[in-house]
Design a protein around this motif. Structure first.
Motif, PDB file in Angstrom:
ATOM      1  N   VAL A  98      -7.316  -1.807  -5.558  1.00 44.43           N
ATOM      2  CA  VAL A  98      -7.242  -0.794  -4.417  1.00 44.43           C
ATOM      3  C   VAL A  98      -8.355  -0.710  -3.418  1.00 44.43           C
ATOM      4  N   ALA A  99      -9.558  -1.076  -3.846  1.00 43.14           N
ATOM      5  CA  ALA A  99     -10.817  -0.954  -2.855  1.00 43.14           C
ATOM      6  C   ALA A  99     -10.297  -1.957  -1.814  1.00 43.14           C
ATOM      7  N   THR A 100      -9.858  -3.414  -2.283  1.00 40.03           N
ATOM      8  CA  THR A 100      -9.530  -4.411  -1.082  1.00 40.03           C
ATOM      9  C   THR A 100      -8.564  -3.874  -0.239  1.00 40.03           C
ATOM     10  N   ALA A 101      -7.690  -3.199  -0.905  1.00 34.49           N
ATOM     11  CA  ALA A 101      -6.502  -2.733   0.041  1.00 34.49           C
ATOM     12  C   ALA A 101      -6.997  -1.694   0.984  1.00 34.49           C
ATOM     13  N   GLU A 102      -7.905  -0.869   0.375  1.00 33.75           N
ATOM     14  CA  GLU A 102      -8.481   0.172   1.250  1.00 33.75           C
ATOM     15  C   GLU A 102      -9.264  -0.567   2.302  1.00 33.75           C
ATOM     16  N   ASP A 103     -10.114  -1.466   2.167  1.00 32.58           N
ATOM     17  CA  ASP A 103     -10.877  -2.573   3.150  1.00 32.58           C
ATOM     18  C   ASP A 103     -10.039  -2.954   4.080  1.00 32.58           C
ATOM     19  N   LYS A 104      -8.979  -3.637   3.567  1.00 31.29           N
ATOM     20  CA  LYS A 104      -7.787  -4.249   4.656  1.00 31.29           C
ATOM     21  C   LYS A 104      -7.114  -3.421   5.310  1.00 31.29           C
ATOM     22  N   SER A 105      -6.784  -2.205   5.026  1.00 31.00           N
ATOM     23  CA  SER A 105      -6.078  -1.251   5.479  1.00 31.00           C
ATOM     24  C   SER A 105      -6.872  -0.181   6.594  1.00 31.00           C
ATOM     25  N   GLY A 106      -8.157  -0.014   5.910  1.00 33.55           N
ATOM     26  CA  GLY A 106      -8.923   0.901   6.892  1.00 33.55           C
ATOM     27  C   GLY A 106      -8.466   2.235   6.130  1.00 33.55           C
ATOM     28  N   THR A 143       0.795  -1.278  -0.006  1.00 26.90           N
ATOM     29  CA  THR A 143       0.130  -0.113  -0.004  1.00 26.90           C
ATOM     30  C   THR A 143       0.916   1.275  -0.168  1.00 26.90           C
ATOM     31  N   PRO A 144       0.361   2.423  -0.277  1.00 30.74           N
ATOM     32  CA  PRO A 144       1.283   3.678  -0.269  1.00 30.74           C
ATOM     33  C   PRO A 144       1.703   3.899   0.844  1.00 30.74           C
ATOM     34  N   CYS A 145       1.566   3.301   2.109  1.00 28.62           N
ATOM     35  CA  CYS A 145       1.952   3.616   3.477  1.00 28.62           C
ATOM     36  C   CYS A 145       2.736   2.415   3.832  1.00 28.62           C
ATOM     37  N   GLN A 151       2.394  -0.807   3.876  1.00 27.56           N
ATOM     38  CA  GLN A 151       1.757  -2.081   4.538  1.00 27.56           C
ATOM     39  C   GLN A 151       1.658  -3.127   3.318  1.00 27.56           C
ATOM     40  N   ARG A 152       1.934  -4.517   3.960  1.00 25.94           N
ATOM     41  CA  ARG A 152       1.913  -5.397   2.866  1.00 25.94           C
ATOM     42  C   ARG A 152       0.791  -6.245   3.237  1.00 25.94           C
ATOM     43  N   LEU A 153       0.066  -6.734   2.185  1.00 26.10           N
ATOM     44  CA  LEU A 153      -1.324  -7.447   2.123  1.00 26.10           C
ATOM     45  C   LEU A 153      -1.243  -8.431   1.151  1.00 26.10           C
ATOM     46  N   THR A 154      -1.809  -9.676   1.641  1.00 25.83           N
ATOM     47  CA  THR A 154      -2.041 -10.752   0.653  1.00 25.83           C
ATOM     48  C   THR A 154      -3.494 -10.669   0.341  1.00 25.83           C
ATOM     49  N   CYS A 155      -3.961 -10.861  -0.963  1.00 21.63           N
ATOM     50  CA  CYS A 155      -5.313 -10.905  -0.980  1.00 21.63           C
ATOM     51  C   CYS A 155      -5.455 -11.876  -2.395  1.00 21.63           C
ATOM     52  N   GLN A 156      -6.774 -12.680  -2.445  1.00 20.04           N
ATOM     53  CA  GLN A 156      -6.766 -13.255  -3.445  1.00 20.04           C
ATOM     54  C   GLN A 156      -8.067 -12.521  -4.685  1.00 20.04           C
ATOM     55  N   PHE A 157      -7.640 -12.749  -5.727  1.00 22.32           N
ATOM     56  CA  PHE A 157      -8.644 -12.141  -6.918  1.00 22.32           C
ATOM     57  C   PHE A 157      -8.943 -12.906  -7.729  1.00 22.32           C
ATOM     58  N   GLU A 168      -6.905   7.644  -2.884  1.00 29.74           N
ATOM     59  CA  GLU A 168      -7.167   8.127  -3.947  1.00 29.74           C
ATOM     60  C   GLU A 168      -6.079   8.637  -4.980  1.00 29.74           C
ATOM     61  N   HIS A 169      -6.350   8.679  -6.172  1.00 29.39           N
ATOM     62  CA  HIS A 169      -5.385   9.311  -7.128  1.00 29.39           C
ATOM     63  C   HIS A 169      -4.059   8.340  -7.017  1.00 29.39           C
ATOM     64  N   VAL A 170      -4.334   7.217  -7.019  1.00 29.28           N
ATOM     65  CA  VAL A 170      -3.310   6.112  -7.135  1.00 29.28           C
ATOM     66  C   VAL A 170      -3.009   5.552  -8.501  1.00 29.28           C
ATOM     67  N   LEU A 171      -1.691   4.932  -8.662  1.00 27.76           N
ATOM     68  CA  LEU A 171      -1.822   4.087  -9.720  1.00 27.76           C
ATOM     69  C   LEU A 171      -1.312   2.721  -9.249  1.00 27.76           C
ATOM     70  N   ILE A 172      -1.067   2.025 -10.183  1.00 34.03           N
ATOM     71  CA  ILE A 172      -0.571   0.457  -9.693  1.00 34.03           C
ATOM     72  C   ILE A 172       0.764   0.046 -10.410  1.00 34.03           C
ATOM     73  N   GLU A 173       1.682  -0.345  -9.556  1.00 29.52           N
ATOM     74  CA  GLU A 173       2.804  -1.009 -10.756  1.00 29.52           C
ATOM     75  C   GLU A 173       3.180  -2.354 -10.282  1.00 29.52           C
ATOM     76  N   THR A 174       3.614  -3.006 -11.329  1.00 30.39           N
ATOM     77  CA  THR A 174       4.382  -4.106 -11.033  1.00 30.39           C
ATOM     78  C   THR A 174       5.866  -4.153 -10.577  1.00 30.39           C
ATOM     79  N   MET A 175       6.014  -5.113  -9.753  1.00 28.89           N
ATOM     80  CA  MET A 175       7.476  -5.132  -9.481  1.00 28.89           C
ATOM     81  C   MET A 175       8.597  -5.759  -9.888  1.00 28.89           C
TER      82      MET A 175
END
Ligand SMILES: CCCCCCCCCCCCC/C=C/[C@@H](O)[C@H](COP(=O)(O)O)NC(=O)CCCCCCCCCCCCCCC
Length: 437
Positions: free
Chosen positions: A385-393, A365-367, A369-375, A397-404
């Motif tokens: 992003v929504a799942t990350a928001e749910d999990k991290s509380g 996450t932007p802060c 945090q590391r999360l593992t989720c199933q999609f 907004e205004h984010v992008l996603i990068e592959t590592m």
């Protein structure tokens, strides 16, 4: 080349591209590209380096078509057969046939995937969508992984010079916005079909397959001897395979017309296995499994995933791994079956039933945090992003996603699905704020 570009001309060419046997006629394929290049030229000299490369490749194919062996270059299928039978193919530049038709077509074929993704984004775009973002997302999901850093940077800069959506629609010269969208809706299934048929062209029934050009490949990680492939395929494909942990062609769902029985029995054309499936030296399934294993083995997993793996019993592991393989296998199978079931109607990825395929992702996450989720592959980046928001509380907004993984790709169009972005099981995705340094 047409005097002035019109989207209708592109559509007409791609319409004429397929003959009664569902073979791709090179003449119209070339004309379609010429139209597209003329459009790109009208966008300004910043695109000249792209245009030059495209024209060069179009010209190579045209020279073959009008040359002394032109009869062999009437369709993509006959070209592949002819070049393989005569050992004229070298997909890399280092070989003795640097400018074979197959090699050249492969480059344009990859670009066609970009076009498919870009036009689909354009078709579904809204007033505030940015052409540069759509273009670069499509590029990142397709061509980027085949281009070196310098080309990627230059291309990225060129995208910034693209006109806004309204002007872009006007330059397409196909009437009102609504009419453009309708025309795109017509053009896309045709482009997708041409793409898919080219993708399916394979040398498997050719002489090359019988042993003349194949190289013995090492056993796969699963202990199975890999199917024979042509030497030509191997060089380039293995390079790509090495560089690219993602399936370069995220499964899409264009129509896959079933070959007619007479075509299948009588035609000397290659069988419908992927010759132009770029990271696919052997078969889609084999490759999918390899990618799945690659992502399991090659990349360091985040602690959460690692921990879970350590906790699992070996039996569990075995079960998990075969489940993951099966899922990947099903993914490809369901691709084809849903297409067949759809009776040739184009379905977008999100419309397809892939619910059984799981994609386990590690998210940062932007802060930090590391999360593992199933999609599922049909989930969008927005869902991630929504799942990350749910999990991290927290709200992101205004984010992008990068592959590592290398090459790193970034997606700001969060409406794209994981499948479209080529994000496979056990990938790591980083969510960052757009304005972050
Ligand atoms: C809207 C216009 C934006 C155009 C963006 C096109 C996608 C980006 C392509 C970037 C190509 C960069 C130039 C160089 C590439 C070569 O290194 C590379 C490898 O070649 P090599 O193996 O022979 O060395 N070549 C390629 O990958 C082939 C690229 C072919 C690009 C054709 C692009 C035509 C684009 C037409 C745009 C039309 C938009 C129409 C909308 C209705």
């Amino acid at each position: 080349m047409a005097d002035s570009f019109s989207l209708q001309n592109v559509l007409d060419n791609f319409k004429s591209c397929l003959n009664d046997h569902k073979e791709v006629c090179l003449k119209y394929y070339i004309s379609g590209w010429r139209e597209l290049v003329s459009f790109m030229n009208s966008l300004g000299s910043v695109f000249a380096f792209i245009s030059k490369d495209a024209v060069n490749k179009i010209q190579i194919l045209e020279n073959f078509l009008t040359g002394e062996n032109g009869t062999h270059y009437v369709t993509v299928q006959s070209m592949v057969k002819y070049e393989l039978d005569n050992e004229l193919v070298d997909l890399t530049k280092r070989g003795s046939h640097p400018e074979s038709g197959c090699r050249t077509l492969l480059r344009l074929h990859r670009a066609l995937r970009w076009l498919q993704l870009f036009l689909e984004s354009l078709r579904t775009s809204t007033e505030d969508s940015k052409t540069s973002v759509m273009c670069s997302d499509a590029y990142n999901a397709s061509l980027a992984q085949h281009h070196p850093w310098l080309i990627r940077k230059a291309t990225g800069m060129a995208f910034c010079a693209l006109p806004g959506r309204d002007t872009f629609f006007e330059v397409l010269n196909a009437g009102s916005h609504e009419e453009v969208v309708t025309l795109l809706g017509e053009a896309l299934p045709l482009i997708s079909e041409v793409y898919q048929i080219t993708e399916d062209v394979s040398p498997r029934q050719n002489k090359a397959e019988e042993g003349n050009m194949h190289v013995i490949r090492p056993k796969s990680a699963k202990g199975r001897t890999r199917p024979k492939v042509t030497e030509a395929c191997t060089a380039d494909d293995e390079l790509l395979h090495e560089n690219c942990p993602f399936p370069p062609y995220p499964p899409s769902h264009p129509p896959r017309p079933p070959p007619t029985p007479s075509h299948r029995l009588n035609s000397p054309s290659p069988s419908p296995r992927a010759f132009f499936r770029h990271s696919n030296p052997s078969s889609a399934v084999e490759n999918a499994l390899d990618i799945s294993l690659l992502s399991l083995n090659k990349y360091k997993v985040l602690p959460s995933i690692e921990k879970r793996s350590e906790e699992a019993s070996s039996a569990d592991m075995e079960e998990k791994s075969s489940r993951s393989r099966l899922h990947t296998r099903d993914f490809f199978r369901s691709d084809q079956e849903t297409e067949r079931a759809s009776g040739g109607t184009v379905r977008t990825t999100s419309q397809c039933q892939e619910s059984e395929t799981e994609v386990l992702l590690a998210l940062r996450t932007p802060c930090g945090q590391r999360l593992t989720c199933q999609f599922r592959p049909t989930d969008t980046l927005q869902d991630v992003v929504a799942t990350a928001e749910d999990k991290s509380g927290k709200r992101y907004e205004h984010v992008l996603i990068e592959t590592m993984e290398f090459p790193r790709r970034s997606f700001s169009n969060l409406n794209m699905t994981l499948s479209q972005c080529g994000v496979v099981n056990k990938s790591v995705l980083c969510i960052s704020f757009k304005d972050a340094p």
